[in-house]
Design a protein around this motif. Sequence first.
Motif, PDB file in Angstrom:
ATOM      1  N   UNK A 144       0.741  -1.096   0.097  1.00  0.00           N
ATOM      2  CA  UNK A 144      -0.009   0.030  -0.219  1.00  0.00           C
ATOM      3  C   UNK A 144       0.818   1.441   0.006  1.00  0.00           C
ATOM      4  N   UNK A 145       1.915   1.252   0.925  1.00  0.00           N
ATOM      5  CA  UNK A 145       2.737   2.455   0.837  1.00  0.00           C
ATOM      6  C   UNK A 145       3.541   2.651  -0.368  1.00  0.00           C
ATOM      7  N   UNK A 146       3.930   1.553  -1.099  1.00  0.00           N
ATOM      8  CA  UNK A 146       4.684   1.615  -2.432  1.00  0.00           C
ATOM      9  C   UNK A 146       3.683   2.136  -3.587  1.00  0.00           C
ATOM     10  N   UNK A 147       2.411   1.927  -3.368  1.00  0.00           N
ATOM     11  CA  UNK A 147       1.446   2.060  -4.427  1.00  0.00           C
ATOM     12  C   UNK A 147       1.033   3.613  -4.302  1.00  0.00           C
ATOM     13  N   UNK A 148       1.058   4.000  -2.968  1.00  0.00           N
ATOM     14  CA  UNK A 148       0.781   5.529  -2.686  1.00  0.00           C
ATOM     15  C   UNK A 148       1.948   6.225  -3.038  1.00  0.00           C
ATOM     16  N   UNK A 149       3.031   5.758  -3.030  1.00  0.00           N
ATOM     17  CA  UNK A 149       4.129   6.584  -3.391  1.00  0.00           C
ATOM     18  C   UNK A 149       4.169   6.785  -5.022  1.00  0.00           C
ATOM     19  N   UNK A 150       3.884   5.585  -5.636  1.00  0.00           N
ATOM     20  CA  UNK A 150       4.009   5.616  -7.214  1.00  0.00           C
ATOM     21  C   UNK A 150       2.827   6.648  -7.639  1.00  0.00           C
ATOM     22  N   UNK A 151       1.878   6.729  -6.928  1.00  0.00           N
ATOM     23  CA  UNK A 151       0.566   7.509  -7.353  1.00  0.00           C
ATOM     24  C   UNK A 151       1.269   9.067  -7.068  1.00  0.00           C
ATOM     25  N   UNK A 152       1.602   9.281  -5.993  1.00  0.00           N
ATOM     26  CA  UNK A 152       2.134  10.520  -5.601  1.00  0.00           C
ATOM     27  C   UNK A 152       3.098  10.979  -6.500  1.00  0.00           C
ATOM     28  N   UNK A 153       4.082  10.349  -6.947  1.00  0.00           N
ATOM     29  CA  UNK A 153       4.938  10.621  -7.997  1.00  0.00           C
ATOM     30  C   UNK A 153       4.320  10.877  -9.376  1.00  0.00           C
ATOM     31  N   UNK A 154       3.416  10.221  -9.741  1.00  0.00           N
ATOM     32  CA  UNK A 154       2.601  10.458 -10.790  1.00  0.00           C
ATOM     33  C   UNK A 154       2.091  11.700 -10.966  1.00  0.00           C
ATOM     34  N   UNK A 155       1.433  11.919  -9.735  1.00  0.00           N
ATOM     35  CA  UNK A 155       0.604  13.335  -9.676  1.00  0.00           C
ATOM     36  C   UNK A 155       1.465  14.392  -9.812  1.00  0.00           C
ATOM     37  N   UNK A 156       2.795  14.437  -8.930  1.00  0.00           N
ATOM     38  CA  UNK A 156       3.757  15.356  -8.951  1.00  0.00           C
ATOM     39  C   UNK A 156       4.328  15.595 -10.349  1.00  0.00           C
ATOM     40  N   UNK A 168      -8.086  13.959 -16.116  1.00  0.00           N
ATOM     41  CA  UNK A 168      -7.590  14.111 -17.929  1.00  0.00           C
ATOM     42  C   UNK A 168      -6.642  13.632 -18.343  1.00  0.00           C
ATOM     43  N   UNK A 169      -5.441  14.034 -17.675  1.00  0.00           N
ATOM     44  CA  UNK A 169      -4.110  13.681 -17.999  1.00  0.00           C
ATOM     45  C   UNK A 169      -3.816  12.151 -17.859  1.00  0.00           C
ATOM     46  N   UNK A 170      -4.416  11.647 -16.713  1.00  0.00           N
ATOM     47  CA  UNK A 170      -4.445  10.026 -16.653  1.00  0.00           C
ATOM     48  C   UNK A 170      -4.904   9.438 -17.782  1.00  0.00           C
ATOM     49  N   UNK A 171      -6.365  10.078 -18.343  1.00  0.00           N
ATOM     50  CA  UNK A 171      -6.813   9.412 -19.462  1.00  0.00           C
ATOM     51  C   UNK A 171      -6.021   9.717 -20.693  1.00  0.00           C
ATOM     52  N   UNK A 179       3.192   8.724 -24.889  1.00  0.00           N
ATOM     53  CA  UNK A 179       3.506   9.952 -24.128  1.00  0.00           C
ATOM     54  C   UNK A 179       4.152   9.906 -22.801  1.00  0.00           C
ATOM     55  N   UNK A 180       3.815   8.764 -22.222  1.00  0.00           N
ATOM     56  CA  UNK A 180       4.344   8.750 -20.572  1.00  0.00           C
ATOM     57  C   UNK A 180       5.694   8.529 -20.816  1.00  0.00           C
ATOM     58  N   UNK A 181       6.625   8.196 -21.838  1.00  0.00           N
ATOM     59  CA  UNK A 181       7.860   8.391 -21.750  1.00  0.00           C
ATOM     60  C   UNK A 181       8.531   9.931 -21.996  1.00  0.00           C
ATOM     61  N   UNK A 182       7.788  10.531 -22.632  1.00  0.00           N
ATOM     62  CA  UNK A 182       7.879  11.974 -22.907  1.00  0.00           C
ATOM     63  C   UNK A 182       7.556  12.831 -21.710  1.00  0.00           C
ATOM     64  N   UNK A 183       6.749  12.247 -20.887  1.00  0.00           N
ATOM     65  CA  UNK A 183       6.310  12.861 -19.499  1.00  0.00           C
ATOM     66  C   UNK A 183       7.762  12.522 -18.625  1.00  0.00           C
ATOM     67  N   UNK A 184       8.176  11.708 -18.595  1.00  0.00           N
ATOM     68  CA  UNK A 184       9.250  10.832 -17.655  1.00  0.00           C
ATOM     69  C   UNK A 184      10.608  11.416 -18.205  1.00  0.00           C
ATOM     70  N   UNK A 185      10.847  11.846 -19.519  1.00  0.00           N
ATOM     71  CA  UNK A 185      12.180  12.515 -19.898  1.00  0.00           C
ATOM     72  C   UNK A 185      12.010  14.063 -20.122  1.00  0.00           C
ATOM     73  N   UNK A 186      10.883  14.568 -19.814  1.00  0.00           N
ATOM     74  CA  UNK A 186      10.709  15.982 -19.904  1.00  0.00           C
ATOM     75  C   UNK A 186      12.089  16.733 -19.152  1.00  0.00           C
ATOM     76  N   UNK A 187      12.450  17.598 -19.654  1.00  0.00           N
ATOM     77  CA  UNK A 187      13.771  18.679 -18.758  1.00  0.00           C
ATOM     78  C   UNK A 187      13.211  20.114 -18.639  1.00  0.00           C
TER      79      UNK A 187
END
Length: 192
Positions: A144-156, A168-171, A179-187
């Motif tokens: 539960x803590x790991x999933x909450x952390x991953x969700x928080x990172x995604x929101x951040x 809307x962004x999740x959809x 586009x997830x890769x673009x989000x993760x590599x955004x500088x």
Amino acid sequence: MRCTARTRSRQPSPAPGRTTSSPSRTTARSYGLRSRRCRWAQVPEHSTVEKTKGRRARRTIKTVQVPTWISFPVATHVAQLPRTVTVNGKKSVEVVYLTTSTTATPADLAAMVQGHWGIENKLPYVRDVAYNEDASRIRTGNAPRVMATLRTIAIGLHRLAGTTNITTALRHHNRRPDKVITLLTCTNWTLP
């Protein structure tokens, strides 16, 4: 102004610089904060009125120096915060009692208390609505803590990318996983 009454129960002291609210009316009653000895009607107040979407909220805060019979060693002030909310002609009143170790003015203390709800509404509410976290079946170990952390990172990450509507962004990313890769590599993040 000081309140005078005798002690009836003891609570653990909060950390310095922290504001805590009474957990229940019985605590406020047991400390004598609701008694006539405090004379809250004679205390100067700071009020704000907020009108949004058919809802009118009036928040009033009154602060006094901490009574000697309250055994919080670092507490400097006790505050009474009545909230009157009117929605569609129906009125509800809630009174909250606070102890604090800050030396803030009543206006600043009222802003701190209201700012607390901004934190509550920003992350936990979004996690529950966007990810339906309360209905999650993940309940064992550290999962539960790991999933909450991953969700928080995604929101951040979405907030850093300038997204205001997380759902809307999740959809969008659900339909276009590339586009997830673009989000993760955004500088070039845009900070809010």
